[in-house]
Design an enzyme around this catalytic site. Structure first.
Site, PDB file in Angstrom:
ATOM      1  N   ALA A 295      42.854  38.023  49.133  1.00  0.00           N
ATOM      2  CA  ALA A 295      42.324  37.952  50.498  1.00  0.00           C
ATOM      3  C   ALA A 295      41.806  39.279  51.019  1.00  0.00           C
ATOM      4  O   ALA A 295      41.267  39.332  52.124  1.00  0.00           O
ATOM      5  CB  ALA A 295      43.420  37.436  51.442  1.00  0.00           C
TER       6      ALA A 295
ATOM      7  N   TYR B 201      35.781  36.027  30.342  1.00  0.00           N
ATOM      8  CA  TYR B 201      35.691  35.674  31.760  1.00  0.00           C
ATOM      9  C   TYR B 201      35.162  34.252  31.924  1.00  0.00           C
ATOM     10  O   TYR B 201      35.693  33.461  32.710  1.00  0.00           O
ATOM     11  CB  TYR B 201      34.787  36.664  32.492  1.00  0.00           C
ATOM     12  CG  TYR B 201      34.555  36.316  33.947  1.00  0.00           C
ATOM     13  CD1 TYR B 201      35.590  36.410  34.878  1.00  0.00           C
ATOM     14  CD2 TYR B 201      33.302  35.873  34.387  1.00  0.00           C
ATOM     15  CE1 TYR B 201      35.377  36.088  36.210  1.00  0.00           C
ATOM     16  CE2 TYR B 201      33.088  35.557  35.714  1.00  0.00           C
ATOM     17  CZ  TYR B 201      34.133  35.655  36.616  1.00  0.00           C
ATOM     18  OH  TYR B 201      33.928  35.319  37.944  1.00  0.00           O
TER      19      TYR B 201
END
Length: 293
Positions: free
Chosen positions: A4, A156
């Site tokens: 966040a 990834y």
């Protein structure tokens, strides 16, 4: 909200908190998390709508500590957002390849641990972030830890494909169990976030990293625009269970406003059996299960 403190996570946190939600900011770094908290409150977000908790998804012990210390009886929304990109060959605390261990296994374990809190809410929802890099991913169950062959961009891509398949399988299992839990996946398109700037600088040089860093500034949309698919998946009342939400239509889901989009799963992996195998392997690797599913 995991991750966040910057990029998509910060934008979504601000939007949800300004709309009246209480957001638990799950961040890996105390200093960066505190800086993001101060930035949000300084921009007018009421401090009582935010709380900061440490969570390192590359450490299953940290995931357990976060779950054990979760102070809310019910959880309406879990957004699996945090991740790493372009990391050289490296392992998590528990010995997993860093991309797969952080982006997928860490969130798998977190969701399993928080499931009782989610099911205590009247209409719980899980949103898991994937990426357009998933277009290029495939699951190699014989090489999930990159021990035989390792290329950081393929690692990834594999992890982001795993995120999408996890979101699907969670939706399927929740429906089969007759639960009110809804699971969606979202991807932000090509967005200018810390993954493409600070993250690439931290994880070493290379022409590939430099090209991605430069093109993100030239062609990518802002993190606030990239946050819109996540907010759509998180809050749209009639968003279908198991849906993938992304930007559309410009440049084939790279930039634009959100809508339900066509999944980008490679054909061999667009098979429910692959998602089930990933789920079983994730349970084995993490030692975590979803008892209610």
């Amino acid at each position: 909200m995991t991750g966040a403190n910057s990029g998509i996570g910060l934008s979504v946190t601000r939007a949800l908190a300004l709309s009246g939600a209480h957001v638990v900011m799950a961040c890996r770094d105390q200093r960066r998390g505190a800086g993001a908290l101060g930035l949000l409150t300084g921009a007018g977000v009421p401090a009582e709508r935010l709380s900061l908790r440490l969570l390192d998804l590359a450490d299953l012990g940290s995931v357990d500590s976060f779950v054990d210390g979760f102070e809310h009886e019910s959880l309406d929304l879990l957004i699996n957002n945090a991740g790493v990109l372009g990391v050289p060959r490296r392992k998590t605390v528990d010995g997993f390849e860093m991309h797969f261990g952080t982006n997928h296994l860490g969130h798998f374990a977190l969701t399993a641990g928080l499931l009782p809190h989610l099911l205590a809410a009247p209409a719980p929802r899980v949103v898991t972030l994937t990426s357009i890099f998933g277009y290029f991913g495939f699951l190699d169950f014989s090489n999930l830890n990159g021990e035989m062959v390792y290329f950081r961009w393929m690692a990834y891509a594999q992890s982001k494909l795993a995120n999408l398949l996890f979101g699907w399988e969670l939706a399927r299992r929740a429906e089969a169990a007759g639960l009110s839990l809804r699971s969606l996946a979202a991807h932000p398109g090509y967005s200018r976030t810390n993954l493409f700037t600070g993250g690439l600088r931290r994880h070493g040089p290379g022409i590939d990293a430099r090209v991605l860093g430069y093109t993100s500034w030239m062609f990518a949309q802002s993190s606030d625009m990239g946050a819109l698919p996540v907010l759509y998946a998180a809050t749209k009342p009639d968003a279908p269970n198991g849906a993938l939400i992304g930007p559309t239509p410009w440049l084939g889901q790279w930039c634009g406003f959100p809508a339900q989009v066509r999944p980008f799963v490679p054909l061999p992996d667009h098979d429910p059996a692959v998602a089930e195998q990933l789920w079983s392997e994730s349970e084995r690797l993490t030692g975590r299960t979803f008892a209610q599913l």
